[in-house]
Write an enzyme that holds these catalytic residues in place. Structure first.
Site, PDB file in Angstrom:
ATOM      1  N   HIS A  44     -19.642 -35.071  -0.156  1.00  0.00           N
ATOM      2  CA  HIS A  44     -19.095 -35.954  -1.187  1.00  0.00           C
ATOM      3  C   HIS A  44     -19.739 -35.700  -2.550  1.00  0.00           C
ATOM      4  CE1 HIS A  44     -16.770 -39.485  -2.314  1.00  0.00           C
ATOM      5  NE2 HIS A  44     -17.802 -39.937  -2.973  1.00  0.00           N
ATOM      6  N   HIS A  90     -11.574 -43.458  -2.264  1.00  0.00           N
ATOM      7  CA  HIS A  90     -12.455 -44.394  -1.565  1.00  0.00           C
ATOM      8  C   HIS A  90     -11.840 -44.644  -0.191  1.00  0.00           C
ATOM      9  CE1 HIS A  90     -15.816 -47.451  -2.450  1.00  0.00           C
ATOM     10  NE2 HIS A  90     -16.258 -46.226  -2.643  1.00  0.00           N
TER      11      HIS A  90
END
Length: 729
Positions: A44, A90
């Site tokens: 990420h 998200h």
């Protein structure tokens, strides 16, 4: 605490990565240092599987002020104004805790934008859920929509557009991608590069708690049967605090106190401090005793990895601390001098008068892993041959009703009516059209924005599918009269460790790159989200494109609703009859195989630029691009929105009526023009080598085919508007 390989693997690191850390440090890291490495080296934050390929994207252009590498991209919209924008995922948090996951996704992307000095002026979103029959879908959809609306509405930022889709590949992994646009003066853009020695490092915003620890690591792993145990890693947002933080930051930015500013997003204080130091080629020293904490006995490890929301890190000019503190005190926010910049090029942490971590910044950033993973190339599937007997008993009216009520086509009013899309008073085209549009306050300019994806096309052939999404974004902006300027992308895929998934990613990036280069539509920001899979089942490849364009005179903006009876309707672009991977093939013929439609980039560019010239000369009354469902689906929506019917005359064509009306050939638009302008418009189209079909005249309150079949607009509206409301009811 002594650290070993087993603990490193529990932190999401590979055995060889742990060995590399020990070699780089020439010692074993302690637990705080290991936590920092695990945060900075996860997928990420480090983009270790994607960095190599992202370099292929075109990122420069005449209007580009800042490309990838900052909190958000920045483009010039003239007159000293600039637009800051980005899209981010998200996904994992939203699947675990839909309300807070979606809300903090919106909060995080807004911070990325106002960190750069821009006031947010618009939000958009691209949300993808499993099959409507799946037991979790309804609650996930409700939670995500409430989370997006709850945060954005409280912040007072309009949500002007979006996209919602349903597909069983998202049953175990939904996607929540949030996009924000902000407005800034070109001479007041702020960056995250630290500069100067012994400059105070300031912590502002909310206090640090234990929420969100390992959030970035969770976003870099696949889900398993222990998913419920991961709930504590979802951050908790407070939009009212973020509103105070926005106003306080913009007030401080009005002066000349800030050297660098970075929001604490994924990996919190760890990533924000290290990114600032890395960009400035400096060191940073932090005293963790001075970090405002809302929970007792927090350890250095917890403080550094917390992903508590609504926090910023600032490097200030010396002597400006008191001035800055007064501003943050006024807005009732925490303010603490927690450290200083140094010339050591290390991140050094102190706690209880002891040094608890010392790591060279370059080992965390420049020396982070970068993998050239193995990947499989996709073959272009063979075309299907549609047999006449398959079409024999099908009636166009039945097709139209079924397609208009399909979950992926039906009106999403139930969703966007829960978002405040008019707050700030500058929204001039609300959700439901091709693009959302906001005025630049006090000027004649407006900015258009749209989000698009097509997982079905990308699953069939990633390279072609990705090109199509860029073109779709281009057409959506042109359809409202905006000149396309730049894009941001959110690349959602399964595990990069699987050759097939990695191949989908590589070819999608190449497809985006090819289309963006040809259309002069550069990529200025973005996000990669891997590991969107549960156990071994991954999502369909879902790159999402957020496009932004400029309308110089918003009085010339175009909407998709038909305007006046007697006006002529033209289809711009050639209809070849490509049915494979179309909505018609999937839901009427139950055919899931075949290639996506071909992309002709010359035609896309030429057709789009020609449409813009016609809009500029005020010939076009309404416009809509032809996409999902084909020509008749587009016409139906324009009729529904305008409450006007149409007499359709199918042009002489070798194609069957189903191929003509429901194929998804690209590069096409439906436009409405006055009858008196027909000769001028068709002559202009011919001069610019643009194919067109005259398809009908606006009349009455029904769709009329070949003077035979009449479908009342009210009936179509009912089919289109009821599915989602009934489903959620």
């Amino acid at each position: 605490m002594r650290v070993n390989e087993k603990i490193a693997i529990e932190h999401g690191l590979k055995a060889e990565e742990y060995k590399k850390i020990c070699d780089l440090l020439a010692r074993t890291p302690n637990i705080t240092e290991l936590g920092i490495f695990s945060a900075m080296w996860n997928e990420h934050c480090s983009y270790k599987s994607s960095r190599l390929h992202l370099k292929k994207l075109p990122t420069k252009g005449k209007k580009v002020i800042q490309g990838p590498g900052e909190n958000a991209g920045v483009i010039d919209i003239e007159d000293g104004d600039a637009i800051v924008f980005k899209i981010e995922s998200h996904n994992h948090p939203s699947f675990i805790e839909p309300y807070q996951g979606a809300a903090t996704g919106v909060g995080g992307i807004m911070r990325d934008v106002f960190t750069m000095g821009a006031r947010p002026i618009a939000n958009l979103n691209s949300i993808h859920f499993g099959s409507s029959q799946h037991k979790k879908t309804k609650n996930l959809l409700r939670g995500v929509v409430h989370g997006i609306g709850g945060y954005g509405n409280c912040m007072g930022v309009p949500t002007i557009g979006g996209q919602t889709s349903f597909d069983k590949s998202y049953n175990g992994n939904i996607l929540v991608n949030a996009m924000t646009l902000g407005l800034v003066k070109k001479n007041k853009i702020f960056y995250s590069k630290a500069a100067g020695l012994n400059k105070p490092v300031i912590y502002v915003g909310s206090k640090t708690g234990r929420d969100g620890i390992h959030g970035a690591s969770m976003a870099s792993a696949s889900f398993d049967e222990k998913i419920e145990e991961k709930k504590p890693t979802v951050q908790v947002g407070d939009p009212f605090t973020e509103k105070l933080l926005l106003e306080a930051c913009l007030e401080l930015m009005a002066g000349d106190s800030i050297i660098a500013i970075q929001d604490m997003g994924a990996a919190g204080l760890t990533s924000s401090s290290i990114e600032m130091a890395s960009k400035g080629k400096l060191g940073i020293e932090i005293n963790l005793d001075k970090v405002p904490c809302r929970e007792t006995k927090m350890t250095p490890y917890e403080i550094m990895l917390s992903e508590s929301q609504e926090r910023m890190l600032i490097v200030l000019e010396n002597g400006k601390e008191n001035l800055a503190k007064k501003i943050f005190d006024k807005w009732n926010l925490d303010f603490a001098v927690i450290g200083k910049t140094t010339d050591t090029k290390n991140i050094e942490l102190f706690f209880n008068n002891e040094q608890v971590a010392k790591i060279p910044v370059n080992t965390l950033v420049e020396n982070s892993p970068m993998y050239d993973r193995k990947w499989k190339k996709s073959k272009l599937p063979k075309k299907n041959k549609i047999q006449k007997k398959d079409l024999k008993n099908i009636k166009i009216i039945d097709v139209l009703k079924k397609m208009l009520s399909n979950p992926n086509v039906c009106s999403k009013k139930w969703i966007w009516e829960q978002y405040d899309h008019t707050v700030m008073g500058d929204t001039i085209q609300k959700p439901g059209g091709d693009s959302g549009v906001v005025r630049i306050h006090g000027t004649s300019k407006a900015v258009a924005a749209a989000v698009d994806s097509s997982a079905v096309y990308c699953w069939a052939h990633p390279h072609t599918g990705a090109k199509q999404i860029v073109c779709e974004s281009w057409r959506n902006l042109i359809s409202v009269g905006a000149k396309p300027l730049a894009i941001t992308n959110c690349l959602n895929f399964g595990s990069p460790e699987k050759e097939e998934n990695m191949g989908e990613f590589v070819e999608c990036v190449e497809g985006i790159s090819e289309a963006a280069k040809y259309l002069t539509f550069p990529v200025v920001s973005g996000n990669v989200s891997f590991y969107n899979q549960t156990k071994e089942v991954g999502i369909k490849p879902t790159p999402v494109i957020g496009g932004v364009g400029l309308i110089k005179d918003y009085t010339k903006m175009i909407t998709m609703n038909f305007k006046n009876e007697g006006n002529i309707i033209l289809v711009i672009g050639k209809t070849e009859g490509h049915i494979d991977q179309s909505l018609f093939a999937r839901i009427i013929l139950d055919e899931k195989n075949g290639p996506p439609p071909e992309i002709n980039l010359f035609n896309e560019k030429n057709n789009g630029e020609t449409i813009l010239k016609l809009i500029e000369n005020e010939y076009i009354k309404s416009a809509h691009d032809v996409s999902l469902g084909g020509i008749l689906m587009g016409i139906s929506k324009m009729c529904i929105n305008g409450d006007i019917g149409i007499e359709i005359k199918r042009p002489n064509s070798l194609l069957s009526k189903f191929e003509y009306f429901f194929s998804e050939d690209q590069g096409r638009y439906i436009i409405e023009i006055a009858k008196s302008d027909l000769k001028k418009v068709t002559s202009f189209l011919e001069k610019n080598a643009v194919h067109y079909d005259e398809i009908g005249t606006l009349k009455g309150k029904s769709i009329n085919f070949d003077e035979k079949t009449i479908v009342p607009i009210d009936e179509l509206r009912t089919y289109n508007s009821n599915w989602l409301t009934d489903y959620m009811g």
